[in-house]
Design a protein around this motif. Structure first.
Motif, mmCIF file in Angstrom:
data_model
loop_
_atom_site.group_PDB
_atom_site.id
_atom_site.type_symbol
_atom_site.label_atom_id
_atom_site.label_comp_id
_atom_site.label_asym_id
_atom_site.label_seq_id
_atom_site.Cartn_x
_atom_site.Cartn_y
_atom_site.Cartn_z
ATOM 1 N N LEU A 68 0.863 -1.185 0.000
ATOM 2 C CA LEU A 68 0.000 0.000 0.000
ATOM 3 C C LEU A 68 0.897 1.231 0.000
ATOM 4 O O LEU A 68 1.515 1.551 1.007
ATOM 5 C CB LEU A 68 -0.890 0.004 1.242
ATOM 6 C CG LEU A 68 -1.701 -1.273 1.490
ATOM 7 C CD1 LEU A 68 -2.508 -1.139 2.782
ATOM 8 C CD2 LEU A 68 -2.626 -1.565 0.317
ATOM 9 N N ARG A 69 0.962 1.902 -1.116
ATOM 10 C CA ARG A 69 1.850 3.056 -1.228
ATOM 11 C C ARG A 69 1.059 4.346 -1.118
ATOM 12 O O ARG A 69 -0.157 4.344 -0.994
ATOM 13 C CB ARG A 69 2.644 2.939 -2.528
ATOM 14 C CG ARG A 69 3.541 1.712 -2.471
ATOM 15 C CD ARG A 69 4.073 1.301 -3.812
ATOM 16 N NE ARG A 69 4.915 2.343 -4.387
ATOM 17 C CZ ARG A 69 5.797 2.118 -5.353
ATOM 18 N NH1 ARG A 69 5.985 0.885 -5.818
ATOM 19 N NH2 ARG A 69 6.504 3.109 -5.859
ATOM 20 N N ALA A 125 -4.304 3.783 -1.604
ATOM 21 C CA ALA A 125 -3.156 4.445 -0.978
ATOM 22 C C ALA A 125 -3.365 4.351 0.529
ATOM 23 O O ALA A 125 -4.505 4.249 1.000
ATOM 24 C CB ALA A 125 -3.039 5.907 -1.398
ATOM 25 N N ALA A 126 -2.280 4.385 1.287
ATOM 26 C CA ALA A 126 -2.405 4.299 2.749
ATOM 27 C C ALA A 126 -1.171 4.870 3.416
ATOM 28 O O ALA A 126 -0.082 4.903 2.825
ATOM 29 C CB ALA A 126 -2.597 2.844 3.196
ATOM 30 N N GLU A 149 -3.365 5.333 13.769
ATOM 31 C CA GLU A 149 -4.430 4.722 12.982
ATOM 32 C C GLU A 149 -3.983 4.703 11.518
ATOM 33 O O GLU A 149 -3.000 5.340 11.142
ATOM 34 C CB GLU A 149 -5.726 5.529 13.138
ATOM 35 C CG GLU A 149 -6.289 5.547 14.553
ATOM 36 C CD GLU A 149 -6.749 4.166 15.041
ATOM 37 O OE1 GLU A 149 -6.786 3.228 14.213
ATOM 38 O OE2 GLU A 149 -7.039 4.031 16.240
ATOM 39 N N LEU A 150 -4.696 3.964 10.697
ATOM 40 C CA LEU A 150 -4.427 3.996 9.262
ATOM 41 C C LEU A 150 -5.377 4.976 8.587
ATOM 42 O O LEU A 150 -6.584 4.977 8.856
ATOM 43 C CB LEU A 150 -4.609 2.608 8.637
ATOM 44 C CG LEU A 150 -3.607 1.542 9.056
ATOM 45 C CD1 LEU A 150 -3.767 0.306 8.164
ATOM 46 C CD2 LEU A 150 -2.172 2.055 8.986
ATOM 47 N N CYS A 151 -4.834 5.802 7.735
ATOM 48 C CA CYS A 151 -5.612 6.650 6.840
ATOM 49 C C CYS A 151 -5.402 6.071 5.449
ATOM 50 O O CYS A 151 -4.266 5.841 5.039
ATOM 51 C CB CYS A 151 -5.107 8.087 6.931
ATOM 52 S SG CYS A 151 -5.727 9.149 5.617
ATOM 53 N N PHE A 152 -6.501 5.812 4.733
ATOM 54 C CA PHE A 152 -6.333 5.198 3.417
ATOM 55 C C PHE A 152 -7.440 5.643 2.479
ATOM 56 O O PHE A 152 -8.475 6.169 2.905
ATOM 57 C CB PHE A 152 -6.279 3.660 3.525
ATOM 58 C CG PHE A 152 -7.452 3.033 4.204
ATOM 59 C CD1 PHE A 152 -7.519 2.952 5.596
ATOM 60 C CD2 PHE A 152 -8.508 2.499 3.461
ATOM 61 C CE1 PHE A 152 -8.608 2.362 6.228
ATOM 62 C CE2 PHE A 152 -9.586 1.898 4.083
ATOM 63 C CZ PHE A 152 -9.642 1.839 5.474
ATOM 64 N N THR A 153 -7.196 5.439 1.215
ATOM 65 C CA THR A 153 -8.187 5.742 0.190
ATOM 66 C C THR A 153 -8.541 4.450 -0.530
ATOM 67 O O THR A 153 -7.744 3.512 -0.580
ATOM 68 C CB THR A 153 -7.642 6.759 -0.825
ATOM 69 O OG1 THR A 153 -6.473 6.204 -1.451
ATOM 70 C CG2 THR A 153 -7.261 8.071 -0.154
ATOM 71 N N ALA A 154 -9.746 4.410 -1.062
ATOM 72 C CA ALA A 154 -10.187 3.236 -1.830
ATOM 73 C C ALA A 154 -11.264 3.700 -2.797
ATOM 74 O O ALA A 154 -12.009 4.652 -2.503
ATOM 75 C CB ALA A 154 -10.741 2.160 -0.901
ATOM 76 N N PRO A 155 -11.374 3.049 -3.954
ATOM 77 C CA PRO A 155 -12.453 3.402 -4.885
ATOM 78 C C PRO A 155 -13.804 3.238 -4.185
ATOM 79 O O PRO A 155 -13.951 2.353 -3.335
ATOM 80 C CB PRO A 155 -12.301 2.380 -6.016
ATOM 81 C CG PRO A 155 -10.910 1.856 -5.898
ATOM 82 C CD PRO A 155 -10.535 1.959 -4.451
ATOM 83 N N ALA A 156 -14.780 4.062 -4.555
ATOM 84 C CA ALA A 156 -16.105 3.988 -3.927
ATOM 85 C C ALA A 156 -16.708 2.597 -4.101
ATOM 86 O O ALA A 156 -17.419 2.097 -3.220
ATOM 87 C CB ALA A 156 -17.021 5.051 -4.534
ATOM 88 N N THR A 157 -16.358 1.948 -5.205
ATOM 89 C CA THR A 157 -16.890 0.597 -5.450
ATOM 90 C C THR A 157 -16.321 -0.433 -4.480
ATOM 91 O O THR A 157 -16.832 -1.552 -4.401
ATOM 92 C CB THR A 157 -16.545 0.143 -6.880
ATOM 93 O OG1 THR A 157 -15.127 0.309 -7.058
ATOM 94 C CG2 THR A 157 -17.283 0.971 -7.914
ATOM 95 N N ALA A 158 -15.269 -0.060 -3.761
ATOM 96 C CA ALA A 158 -14.630 -1.014 -2.848
ATOM 97 C C ALA A 158 -15.097 -0.847 -1.414
ATOM 98 O O ALA A 158 -14.543 -1.471 -0.502
ATOM 99 C CB ALA A 158 -13.110 -0.852 -2.929
ATOM 100 N N ALA A 159 -16.140 -0.017 -1.200
ATOM 101 C CA ALA A 159 -16.551 0.273 0.181
ATOM 102 C C ALA A 159 -16.900 -0.994 0.948
ATOM 103 O O ALA A 159 -16.527 -1.147 2.124
ATOM 104 C CB ALA A 159 -17.729 1.250 0.184
ATOM 105 N N ASP A 160 -17.581 -1.924 0.301
ATOM 106 C CA ASP A 160 -17.922 -3.164 1.001
ATOM 107 C C ASP A 160 -16.666 -3.971 1.330
ATOM 108 O O ASP A 160 -16.555 -4.552 2.417
ATOM 109 C CB ASP A 160 -18.874 -4.024 0.155
ATOM 110 C CG ASP A 160 -20.308 -3.500 0.230
ATOM 111 O OD1 ASP A 160 -20.577 -2.659 1.123
ATOM 112 O OD2 ASP A 160 -21.129 -3.925 -0.602
ATOM 113 N N ALA A 161 -15.749 -3.997 0.404
ATOM 114 C CA ALA A 161 -14.493 -4.726 0.640
ATOM 115 C C ALA A 161 -13.719 -4.090 1.793
ATOM 116 O O ALA A 161 -13.095 -4.783 2.605
ATOM 117 C CB ALA A 161 -13.643 -4.746 -0.633
#
Lengths: 326, 326
Positions: B146-147, B212-213, B269-281
């Motif tokens: 996770l970069r 990203a994280a 804590e971890l701060c991260f981003t993810a595509p909106a489609t990955a919210a369930d994941a």
């Protein structure tokens, strides 16, 4: 440099002085961690050293030499393992930001890193009493590392370069008793203290030749003692064979030089053992590496190190190695 | 612990407190370097942190908590990369040998190391102002780390756990302005400061999910800023969504809590981003890891971070993250 950072001065400072290309890293400075790939069939050799002002170096030490030395002592650990240095991380505590000091420190570090193709891949800078923690990573073909426990009865004991120069250099800088060296010899000793040359090429050339090895950081007698302890053997060492530089040879009988020869720290030479049948291979390895080596004694059965003088009489080493908590 | 050693007190001290089994290392403490084998197909993730008394922790901090924290901040870097921690080295400068202190420090370090199956494979101890340098090594399947640079416009911004507790804990310990928490809430905040729980399991579970994280060490706004800078994007963050603990929630409007929520450091804590489609994941990953996660905003085109209040008004963050040299 990962983690504790902040947005302002510190990151600017790192970018200015410590962000060099690290082409062999998959990811270098600037994320939470560096990403490295160890070649197949290789073991990763890892060592860390913490240098603290007043304990490991004198206040006011030239920053370029300090940058050199903080990497050199770690490269010396790679040499002692027969590992090829690849990467390093640098954590630095500084009482205040001094751009000139940092630039010189980085230059000294970088020049030695370049010489040994060692890439800086991460680190940390913070405010605090001046101290430097370098962690180094090398590669060695699996099973070929030079470890401490392989010395066997009958092996010969060898040492690279010369001994005692750094200890006399420290005595000169601190006003401790020292022989009356001329200015050139004094400069040599101080340079040995402040700019040690890690024996990386020799360590690599000794793979498959030496039976045990380490670097002389605490003094020859103390360090060889670690090989003997780990290998379960003893050694008989001839004090007059312990190699002296041209600077110290004229003062071989001075008590400070005798003490430095067997017990002085910070020389960062390699001490190693090898079967007697490997003597020619040892000399070829030294020739390849461009370093002198001297056979100074022999591994014997039993325990402990016996130091003998030119007449074969047992002598008590003057100084048993430096111990920060001794 | 390799290198600078000596024959006496220091080695005894290391043997007593820091020599634990390291079964997954080919060679652990006691030689010039450790020898490690990285599994095929894995990248090695490496990070180093230097903690200095008076800068990173208060004089008199409980040694067991300090042992815990000195490893925790490094484990947090592994978490932020999605790496599985494997090994660590520890370099320790101590003003004097205090057996009780060292025993407690080692216990705290070892307990957390055991929890995360992280083996201590090398180190260095020396005399000096109290400081602790840990270098950590983890493994991550090649290409899955996770970069920081992967955030894309439209991604959601997430944070684990709760924010601001550690900063309020520090305020309580130093007598800085703080809300009038009850004793249990105060203990919670101080424990968050002194014994952070690195989000290792979450980082691993976010492989292939997060774009990203990083870990929140300097404050949410400052740290998210690093992701935005590296990714070349901006973000719109809703301040009222930044998660507060039950201890701080009743004081959400106190100015110190508002400041700590967006700008307080040391929460890990971890701060991260993810595509909106990955919210369930993302939610499944959090469930697997046993950690709460909160969606706090969105990645937008352009540059910079916009913090908005409950009414959608832009607010200026109270504190832009801690910089030791700022």
């Amino acid at each position: 440099m990962a983690g504790r950072g902040g947005t302002g001065g510190e990151f600017g400072l790192i970018a200015r002085h410590f962000t060099w290309p690290a082409p062999s890293a998959d990811l270098g400075i600037g994320d939470d961690a560096a990403l490295l790939r160890v070649a197949p069939g290789m073991q990763l050799a890892v060592s860390t050293d913490l240098l603290v002002e007043g304990t490991h170096f004198l206040r006011g030490t030239d920053p370029a030499r300090l940058g050199h030395k903080s990497l050199a002592v770690n490269l010396s650990d790679m040499a002692a393992m027969g590992a090829t240095p690849r990467w390093a991380t640098l954590a630095l505590a500084l009482p205040a930001v001094d751009d000139d000091w940092l630039g010189a420190f980085a230059d000294g570090f970088r020049a030695l890193a370049g010489l040994h193709r060692t890439e800086l891949v991460g680190g940390d800078t913070t405010r605090g009493p001046l101290s430097i923690c370098v962690t180094i990573f090398g590669e060695v073909p699996a099973g070929q590392a030079l470890r401490r426990e392989g010395a066997r009865e009958g092996d010969e004991v060898w040492v690279s370069g010369t001994l005692g120069d750094a200890a006399i250099g420290l005595a000169l800088l601190t006003g401790a008793p020292a022989p009356a060296l001329g200015p050139e010899a004094a400069r040599h000793c101080i340079e040995r203290l402040e700019s040690p040359q890690p024996r990386v090429a020799l360590g690599i050339a000794l793979r498959g030749v030496a039976s045990a090895a380490l670097d002389v950081s605490d003094g020859f007698v103390a360090d060889l003692g670690h090989i003997l302890d780990r290998s379960g053997v003893g050694a008989r060492i001839e004090r007059e064979r312990l190699p002296l530089s041209a600077a110290l040879a004229p003062f071989a009988q001075a008590p400070e030089v005798q003490a430095a020869r067997s017990g002085g720290g910070d020389d960062y030479e390699l001490c190693f053992t090898a079967p007697a049948t490997a003597a020619d291979a040892v000399r070829r390895a030294a020739c390849t590496a461009g370093v002198t080596v001297t056979q100074v004694g022999r591994v014997v059965a039993g325990r402990g190190l016996t130091l003998v003088d030119g007449a074969g009489r047992t002598v008590v080493p003057d100084r048993g190695g430096y111990d920060h908590f001794g």
